[in-house]
Design a protein around this motif. Structure first.
Motif, PDB file in Angstrom:
ATOM      1  N   ASN A 292       0.830  -1.206   0.000  1.00 62.91           N
ATOM      2  CA  ASN A 292       0.000   0.000   0.000  1.00 62.91           C
ATOM      3  C   ASN A 292       0.867   1.258   0.000  1.00 62.91           C
ATOM      4  O   ASN A 292       0.565   2.233  -0.684  1.00 62.91           O
ATOM      5  CB  ASN A 292      -0.929   0.008   1.216  1.00 62.91           C
TER       6      ASN A 292
ATOM      7  N   LEU B  60       2.303   1.610  -3.472  1.00 62.32           N
ATOM      8  CA  LEU B  60       1.280   2.058  -4.421  1.00 62.32           C
ATOM      9  C   LEU B  60       1.061   3.556  -4.285  1.00 62.32           C
ATOM     10  O   LEU B  60       0.900   4.275  -5.263  1.00 62.32           O
ATOM     11  CB  LEU B  60      -0.042   1.315  -4.179  1.00 62.32           C
ATOM     12  N   GLN B  61       1.068   4.024  -3.047  1.00 62.10           N
ATOM     13  CA  GLN B  61       0.862   5.448  -2.805  1.00 62.10           C
ATOM     14  C   GLN B  61       2.048   6.258  -3.342  1.00 62.10           C
ATOM     15  O   GLN B  61       1.875   7.301  -3.970  1.00 62.10           O
ATOM     16  CB  GLN B  61       0.685   5.675  -1.297  1.00 62.10           C
TER      17      GLN B  61
ATOM     18  N   ALA C 219       3.961   5.389  -5.742  1.00 58.15           N
ATOM     19  CA  ALA C 219       3.876   5.350  -7.201  1.00 58.15           C
ATOM     20  C   ALA C 219       2.800   6.312  -7.690  1.00 58.15           C
ATOM     21  O   ALA C 219       2.996   7.053  -8.655  1.00 58.15           O
ATOM     22  CB  ALA C 219       3.594   3.923  -7.671  1.00 58.15           C
ATOM     23  N   ALA C 220       1.658   6.310  -6.982  1.00 60.79           N
ATOM     24  CA  ALA C 220       0.545   7.164  -7.397  1.00 60.79           C
ATOM     25  C   ALA C 220       0.948   8.630  -7.376  1.00 60.79           C
ATOM     26  O   ALA C 220       0.478   9.429  -8.173  1.00 60.79           O
ATOM     27  CB  ALA C 220      -0.653   6.929  -6.487  1.00 60.79           C
ATOM     28  N   GLU C 221       1.848   9.003  -6.452  1.00 58.34           N
ATOM     29  CA  GLU C 221       2.239  10.404  -6.367  1.00 58.34           C
ATOM     30  C   GLU C 221       3.556  10.686  -7.100  1.00 58.34           C
ATOM     31  O   GLU C 221       4.138  11.753  -6.950  1.00 58.34           O
ATOM     32  CB  GLU C 221       2.305  10.829  -4.892  1.00 58.34           C
TER      33      GLU C 221
ATOM     34  N   SER D  27       6.927   1.610 -11.331  1.00 57.24           N
ATOM     35  CA  SER D  27       7.169   0.176 -11.388  1.00 57.24           C
ATOM     36  C   SER D  27       7.620  -0.213 -12.787  1.00 57.24           C
ATOM     37  O   SER D  27       7.180   0.361 -13.780  1.00 57.24           O
ATOM     38  CB  SER D  27       5.901  -0.582 -11.023  1.00 57.24           C
TER      39      SER D  27
END
Lengths: 441, 441
Positions: B56, B59-60, B62-64, B69
């Motif tokens: 998690n 993912l966060q 990466a999202a920001e 990846s």
């Protein structure tokens, strides 16, 4: 009836057992309409399950209409059991056997989509509180547009920057923005009347809509979906179209629907790529790759239209969900869209072959089948004394959903889609189709 | 730097600590651009945290945009640390101090929205696999339309059935469907030019757009949002409008924006209700009650238009996300929308009073303030030798976002919104505004 739980099962599925348990009680009226459901606390104590599990089961029951919550009071059983019994009378118009075989589906294969994975990305997107507190960018989220620019460059040779990409909730939302930018162009040609959603928008804006008329100001084409049975536009014809439209100053709108499902040959270049990004609008969508219920499409504008659009950009609100845009962006960056595309392509290619075999097996070697190089459907022409209306009625009574391509005296041509049906159903479904098309009323 | 975790914290927040830990390492270049992040397995062993927690956090990140990846290889640090340092040069056009005080926001108060609750409803909606595998109903999900029919009947005295309700991703999506139904009506009057998104759609469809002209075929009004500072249309005027339009055969489009935020008097009846559902189209939206990033609006059509719409319904695809529709339906049924509305109404009423006090405190008793009975904003007229352009430039340099209402020689009238700002910032923000409006360049 008793709820026997296998506690060794994975936790995510426990709530479903609770859900099924109560659903049965409700439908059998052992919990009659109007009765109060046990409180979460009580139920969790009795079943020795966590409150969350019970709550999830209740939420699901409520979502499907079995129970309804009343504020400060708890959950109550609805009259769904009564309604089910009388539903045949109430909805006489739709009275029909439940659908067993769906040859007309535009959905996706239920085994193909990784719901667990998508849920994780949505969950992660919904954690970005700050970002969700404001309106989305009118043009679509910038990071998604960056990602889409990479995506179409790699896969479709469409060279563009994020400035040229507009995101919207479906192709129609994009056409609603595009049409007013088209200035003096007033006539548009579609390959055939089947894409009603597209032609409706042009019609609504007062364009003259025509078919297969290359003298129109705008040529709308779906090169990977020329026919419903998967014909694609060959490269030679693509070049011809690009050259012709450049010479005549007409604008091409390239709806690249199902370009991912071209099986029998190498991926064909996009018109946008062939034209060097001049005079072509590229449209892409994810409804066939992800879930049809996720509404995210995009368009790539050529330079002049891109300039015109940016002058008006602030006048249009974004239509696509911001959370879904954030999730999709990350989903693509992590390589899942590419993986999903490969998987679907393999799956549909196998299923389409299996469907063809099933049709041949049932209807014999002389069956009139048309297949293309792409897509998820084939066309089958039946010799029958029935009219389409008669056939459709019988199909409905027998739980078969069909889609008509065209009708001629003694002949009906159907489009059979393999996308939602399971392979094991192909032969029985074809047999049923053969039976009902041969028997008189 | 070391990651010290308080393991007694609630599990949901552990991943955030991991996120912040790595974010700092990346921004301080202790993990330089291009370096590989530890594998999930390794990181989870070292930090003694579950793989899910680490995942998690990644993912966060990466999202920001902190990491990216690469398929089959793992996560890598991006060049975000470099970009942050050079960003001033790169985006010279937007070079400005980060926004400290936002008087121009159309977002919602960050404390007001229960993200955890909404996430639970979305999660539950995303579990309805079968439902999500197909396209949504063109008109919107039937259960949501049922719920909305109850909602507008109870709250706004709008009597209708699910057949008369059309759901769409925002008001514009609905107007795109409505305009082509309006037949011979070709002129539309808006109260003023501020609702650009609305007038743009009419303009795009070739309507003649006018302002405050009651002789038009169509009268577009927002009775709960007559001015940006919250004037509402009194009941007497509502009756007059309904009677006038009935007598002259003009159609009223009632955009009930922010009707929930009427503080100083009893809720005013809707025009649709006053007109008995004849000749009025009712528009409702949830962007101010939930998140602006959730795109769900709806319209209630009067009988003649409802009949016309249903003939064309299948020609328009649904634009709103199906998952969000399912979630919203359940959210309303469980009483959360009503609770959220009460909460926001209390909150904005208090904040608006606090903002008024702050303005009086800073600008003195003679400050020219206009306030209304509703909404989240007030209008403030400043005496200043600056032009709006000069003021705006100085505001940007000082991290203040402003919204102009109108400009006259020596006077600038601003709309100050209290919705996103914290109450503690009102006085400092007003002081800053006073300072920059009085000092010459």
């Amino acid at each position: 009836m008793e709820l026997i739980l296998d506690k060794n099962k994975k936790k995510e599925h426990l709530y479903l057992e609770v859900f099924h348990y109560y659903r049965e009680l409700i439908m059998e009226k052992k919990l009659p309409p109007g009765s109060r459901m046990p409180s979460l606390r009580k139920c969790s104590q009795e079943l020795k399950l966590s409150r969350t599990t019970i709550e999830n089961a209740y939420l699901q029951l409520a979502a499907e209409g079995y129970i309804i919550s009343k504020a400060q009071s708890g959950y109550y059983v609805t009259d769904i059991a009564d309604r089910q019994h009388t539903s045949v009378r109430k909805t006489e118009k739709h009275a029909q056997t439940p659908c067993r075989f769906d040859f007309a589906s535009s959905g996706v294969d239920r085994e193909s989509f990784r719901f667990d994975l998508w849920r994780r990305y949505i969950k992660s997107a919904l954690r970005q509180d700050e970002r969700l507190l404001s309106y989305g960018e009118p043009q679509g989220e910038a990071d998604l547009r960056d990602t889409l620019a990479d995506y179409v460059r790699e896969r479709r040779n469409v060279l563009c920057s994020r400035e040229d990409i507009v995101i919207g909730a479906g192709i129609q939302s994009l056409l609603h923005i595009l049409c007013p930018l088209l200035g003096q162009r007033r006539t548009v040609s579609f390959p055939n009347p089947s894409f009603v959603q597209g032609s409706t928008v042009f019609h609504d804006y007062g364009f003259q809509v025509d078919y297969r008329n290359k003298d129109c100001d705008i040529i709308y084409v779906s090169p990977a979906h020329m026919t419903k049975w998967g014909d694609i536009m060959p490269v030679s014809r693509r070049l011809e179209l690009v050259n012709y439209s450049a010479a005549h100053g007409s604008l091409v709108i390239e709806d690249d629907f199902e370009n991912e499902f071209v099986y029998l040959q190498k991926p064909t270049p996009s018109l946008f790529g062939l034209a060097g990004g001049q005079n072509v609008v590229y449209l892409g969508t994810f409804s066939r790759l992800l879930l049809p219920s996720i509404r995210i499409s995009f368009m790539v504008l050529p330079p002049e239209l891109s300039v015109l659009y940016r002058k008006k950009a602030d006048q249009y609100n974004q239509t696509a969900s911001k959370a879904e845009q954030i999730a999709l962006c990350q989903f693509i960056r992590d390589g899942h869209l590419a993986a999903q595309t490969r998987k679907l392509k393999r799956l549909y290619s196998v299923k389409l072959k299996a469907l063809r075999s099933a049709v041949r097996e049932v209807f014999g070697k002389d069956a009139q089948i048309q297949t293309g190089a792409a897509g998820t459907s084939l066309a089958l022409t039946l010799s029958t004394t029935l009219t389409w209306q008669e056939l459709q009625k019988k199909a409905q009574t027998n739980g078969l959903r069909l889609q008509l391509l065209r009708e001629a005296p003694g002949k009906i041509t159907l489009i059979l889609s393999c996308s939602s049906m399971s392979v094991a159903d192909f032969v029985p479904a074809c047999k049923l189709l053969k039976d009902i098309s041969q028997i008189q009323n």
